[in-house]
Structures are given as C-alpha cells and as structure tokens.
Design a protein around this motif. Sequence first.
Motif, PDB file in Angstrom:
ATOM      1  N   THR A 175      -3.517   3.610  -1.243  1.00 40.56           N
ATOM      2  CA  THR A 175      -2.618   3.029  -0.104  1.00 40.56           C
ATOM      3  C   THR A 175      -1.691   1.899  -0.942  1.00 40.56           C
ATOM      4  OG1 THR A 175      -4.013   1.164   0.442  1.00 40.56           O
ATOM      5  CG2 THR A 175      -3.888   3.197   1.958  1.00 40.56           C
ATOM      6  N   VAL A 176      -1.983   1.545  -2.114  1.00 37.54           N
ATOM      7  CA  VAL A 176      -1.304   0.468  -3.077  1.00 37.54           C
ATOM      8  C   VAL A 176      -1.285   0.940  -4.456  1.00 37.54           C
ATOM      9  CG1 VAL A 176      -0.939  -1.863  -3.869  1.00 37.54           C
ATOM     10  CG2 VAL A 176      -1.730  -1.520  -1.471  1.00 37.54           C
ATOM     11  N   LEU A 177      -0.189   1.215  -5.184  1.00 35.76           N
ATOM     12  CA  LEU A 177      -0.153   1.401  -6.516  1.00 35.76           C
ATOM     13  C   LEU A 177       0.325   0.086  -7.322  1.00 35.76           C
ATOM     14  CD1 LEU A 177      -0.631   3.700  -8.531  1.00 35.76           C
ATOM     15  CD2 LEU A 177       1.972   4.431  -8.188  1.00 35.76           C
ATOM     16  N   TRP A 178      -0.314  -0.333  -8.203  1.00 40.14           N
ATOM     17  CA  TRP A 178       0.000  -1.403  -9.211  1.00 40.14           C
ATOM     18  C   TRP A 178       0.100  -0.921 -10.489  1.00 40.14           C
ATOM     19  CZ3 TRP A 178      -0.550  -6.570  -8.192  1.00 40.14           C
ATOM     20  CH2 TRP A 178      -1.057  -6.976  -7.017  1.00 40.14           C
ATOM     21  N   ALA A 188      12.338   7.690 -12.046  1.00 41.96           N
ATOM     22  CA  ALA A 188      11.959   7.764 -10.575  1.00 41.96           C
ATOM     23  C   ALA A 188      11.278   8.812  -9.875  1.00 41.96           C
ATOM     24  CB  ALA A 188      13.553   7.678  -9.844  1.00 41.96           C
ATOM     25  N   PHE A 189      11.813  10.063 -10.610  1.00 46.98           N
ATOM     26  CA  PHE A 189      11.200  11.451 -10.438  1.00 46.98           C
ATOM     27  C   PHE A 189       9.839  11.440 -10.554  1.00 46.98           C
ATOM     28  CE2 PHE A 189      10.465  16.008 -11.116  1.00 46.98           C
ATOM     29  CZ  PHE A 189      10.620  16.527  -9.747  1.00 46.98           C
ATOM     30  N   LEU A 190       9.311  10.720 -11.807  1.00 48.95           N
ATOM     31  CA  LEU A 190       7.922  10.701 -12.197  1.00 48.95           C
ATOM     32  C   LEU A 190       7.134   9.542 -11.253  1.00 48.95           C
ATOM     33  CD1 LEU A 190       8.309  10.398 -16.293  1.00 48.95           C
ATOM     34  CD2 LEU A 190       6.610  12.057 -15.008  1.00 48.95           C
ATOM     35  N   MET A 191       7.761   8.497 -10.959  1.00 47.97           N
ATOM     36  CA  MET A 191       7.262   7.349  -9.944  1.00 47.97           C
ATOM     37  C   MET A 191       6.946   8.283  -8.576  1.00 47.97           C
ATOM     38  SD  MET A 191       7.255   4.723 -11.491  1.00 47.97           S
ATOM     39  CE  MET A 191       6.983   3.501 -10.429  1.00 47.97           C
ATOM     40  N   ALA A 203      11.296  -4.455 -15.179  1.00 47.52           N
ATOM     41  CA  ALA A 203      10.837  -4.804 -13.789  1.00 47.52           C
ATOM     42  C   ALA A 203      12.098  -4.527 -12.961  1.00 47.52           C
ATOM     43  CB  ALA A 203      10.809  -6.470 -13.554  1.00 47.52           C
ATOM     44  N   GLY A 204      13.292  -4.653 -13.232  1.00 49.73           N
ATOM     45  CA  GLY A 204      14.613  -4.180 -12.019  1.00 49.73           C
ATOM     46  C   GLY A 204      14.492  -2.746 -11.774  1.00 49.73           C
ATOM     47  N   PHE A 205      13.894  -1.669 -12.770  1.00 53.37           N
ATOM     48  CA  PHE A 205      13.747  -0.354 -12.501  1.00 53.37           C
ATOM     49  C   PHE A 205      12.645  -0.250 -11.554  1.00 53.37           C
ATOM     50  CE2 PHE A 205      10.940   3.204 -13.165  1.00 53.37           C
ATOM     51  CZ  PHE A 205      11.808   4.328 -12.735  1.00 53.37           C
ATOM     52  N   TYR A 206      11.704  -0.977 -11.419  1.00 52.81           N
ATOM     53  CA  TYR A 206      10.463  -0.910 -10.733  1.00 52.81           C
ATOM     54  C   TYR A 206      10.915  -1.590  -9.296  1.00 52.81           C
ATOM     55  CZ  TYR A 206       7.777   0.649 -14.711  1.00 52.81           C
ATOM     56  OH  TYR A 206       7.279   1.399 -15.577  1.00 52.81           O
ATOM     57  N   GLU A 207      11.485  -2.625  -9.392  1.00 53.65           N
ATOM     58  CA  GLU A 207      12.040  -3.080  -7.951  1.00 53.65           C
ATOM     59  C   GLU A 207      12.888  -2.074  -7.250  1.00 53.65           C
ATOM     60  OE1 GLU A 207      12.084  -7.871  -8.933  1.00 53.65           O
ATOM     61  OE2 GLU A 207      13.520  -6.979  -9.740  1.00 53.65           O
ATOM     62  N   LYS A 208      13.730  -1.367  -7.919  1.00 55.29           N
ATOM     63  CA  LYS A 208      14.477  -0.405  -7.344  1.00 55.29           C
ATOM     64  C   LYS A 208      13.696   0.653  -6.537  1.00 55.29           C
ATOM     65  CE  LYS A 208      18.894  -0.984 -10.250  1.00 55.29           C
ATOM     66  NZ  LYS A 208      19.133  -0.468 -11.173  1.00 55.29           N
ATOM     67  N   GLN A 209      12.480   1.018  -7.306  1.00 52.13           N
ATOM     68  CA  GLN A 209      11.547   1.758  -6.680  1.00 52.13           C
ATOM     69  C   GLN A 209      10.743   1.244  -5.450  1.00 52.13           C
ATOM     70  OE1 GLN A 209      12.261   4.917  -7.901  1.00 52.13           O
ATOM     71  NE2 GLN A 209      13.442   3.794  -9.189  1.00 52.13           N
ATOM     72  N   LYS A 232       3.238  -1.769  -4.919  1.00 54.39           N
ATOM     73  CA  LYS A 232       3.926  -1.196  -3.931  1.00 54.39           C
ATOM     74  C   LYS A 232       2.860  -0.663  -2.945  1.00 54.39           C
ATOM     75  CE  LYS A 232       7.034   2.441  -2.987  1.00 54.39           C
ATOM     76  NZ  LYS A 232       7.922   3.472  -3.368  1.00 54.39           N
ATOM     77  N   ALA A 233       3.230  -1.028  -1.768  1.00 50.09           N
ATOM     78  CA  ALA A 233       2.340  -0.249  -0.466  1.00 50.09           C
ATOM     79  C   ALA A 233       2.822   1.064  -0.404  1.00 50.09           C
ATOM     80  CB  ALA A 233       2.386  -1.010   0.605  1.00 50.09           C
ATOM     81  N   LEU A 234       2.055   1.974  -0.483  1.00 49.11           N
ATOM     82  CA  LEU A 234       2.431   3.355  -0.204  1.00 49.11           C
ATOM     83  C   LEU A 234       2.431   3.982   1.172  1.00 49.11           C
ATOM     84  CD1 LEU A 234       0.431   5.022  -3.285  1.00 49.11           C
ATOM     85  CD2 LEU A 234       2.892   3.946  -3.349  1.00 49.11           C
TER      86      LEU A 234
END
Length: 146
Positions: free
Chosen positions: A98-101, A82-85, A109-115, A136-138
């Motif tokens: 403005t968006v990161l893919w 999460a810190f790296l993300m 995928a569950g980890f990324y959904e939590k982010q 994710k829209a930043l």
Amino acid sequence: MQIQVFQKLPKEAQMIRKKVFMEEQGFRHEYDETDEAAEHLVAYENGEPIGTCRIFRDDEKDVYMLGRLAVLAQYRGKQAGAFLMQEAEKRVCEQGGTVLWLHAQCRAAGFYEKQGYRKSGETGLDEGCPHIWMSKALGQRDVQIG
C-alpha cells in the motif's frame, strides 16, 4: 514502450545501471545482495533496453522498496522513468503493498515528487551523494468478498 519483469538481474539492467550509475555518476558499489531478492523491470523502446528499476519487500522494515531507477541518457525526458514507476507501483499493489518507499538522489527528488512521492526525514549520503527517503501511498485496490 514495453516493460519486461525479471526475477533475476538481467544483463540489460546490468548494462543500464553500469552506464548510468557507474560511468556517468561515478558510483563504485552498484550491485548488491538485494539484486538476488528483487524483481527487475526493464523498459524497452523498439526492442532496445532503455531503462530499469528494481522492487523488493524489505521484511525488516515491513515495506516495499523501489531502487536503482535508471534511464539511458538519450531516453531521458521521454517519460521512460514515469512509465517504469507506474509499472512498479502496479506490481507492488498486486503483491498487497500500500506504500512504496525509495531512497532518492536529492538531484532527482523533483522527478519523484512529480510522480506523487513525498520527502521524509533528513538528507544522508550514499557514496558521497546526497539522498533523501521518499514515499507514496498507493491507490486502494478493489476488495472482492466471497
């Protein structure tokens, strides 16, 4: 935890990716030409490298991409990913994104959904491992005039 940013693939990131993706998960084609164009983030705990990811602009698709997020096994579950993300998202915003893919392993995928990432499209295979596109829209940056 500290993050250091590199313009070339550092040995610390190579070591982490080799252990996680090649030795643990069995991927064979870990390094590619994108490594030359990407910024590489490495997370350190007490001076030891524990995780990495890369970010780059895909000019063909006109988007920013995050890839090769990996955390050494003994540091998983301690917020290193999460810190790296968060740092990657901050850097993309600073570059005008403005968006990161990302192309996530389905098991992650569950980890990324939590982010805050959302799935998009169909599942596909990368070296036999199911992956899905996520984005994710930043947050909006303050606009200064004058």
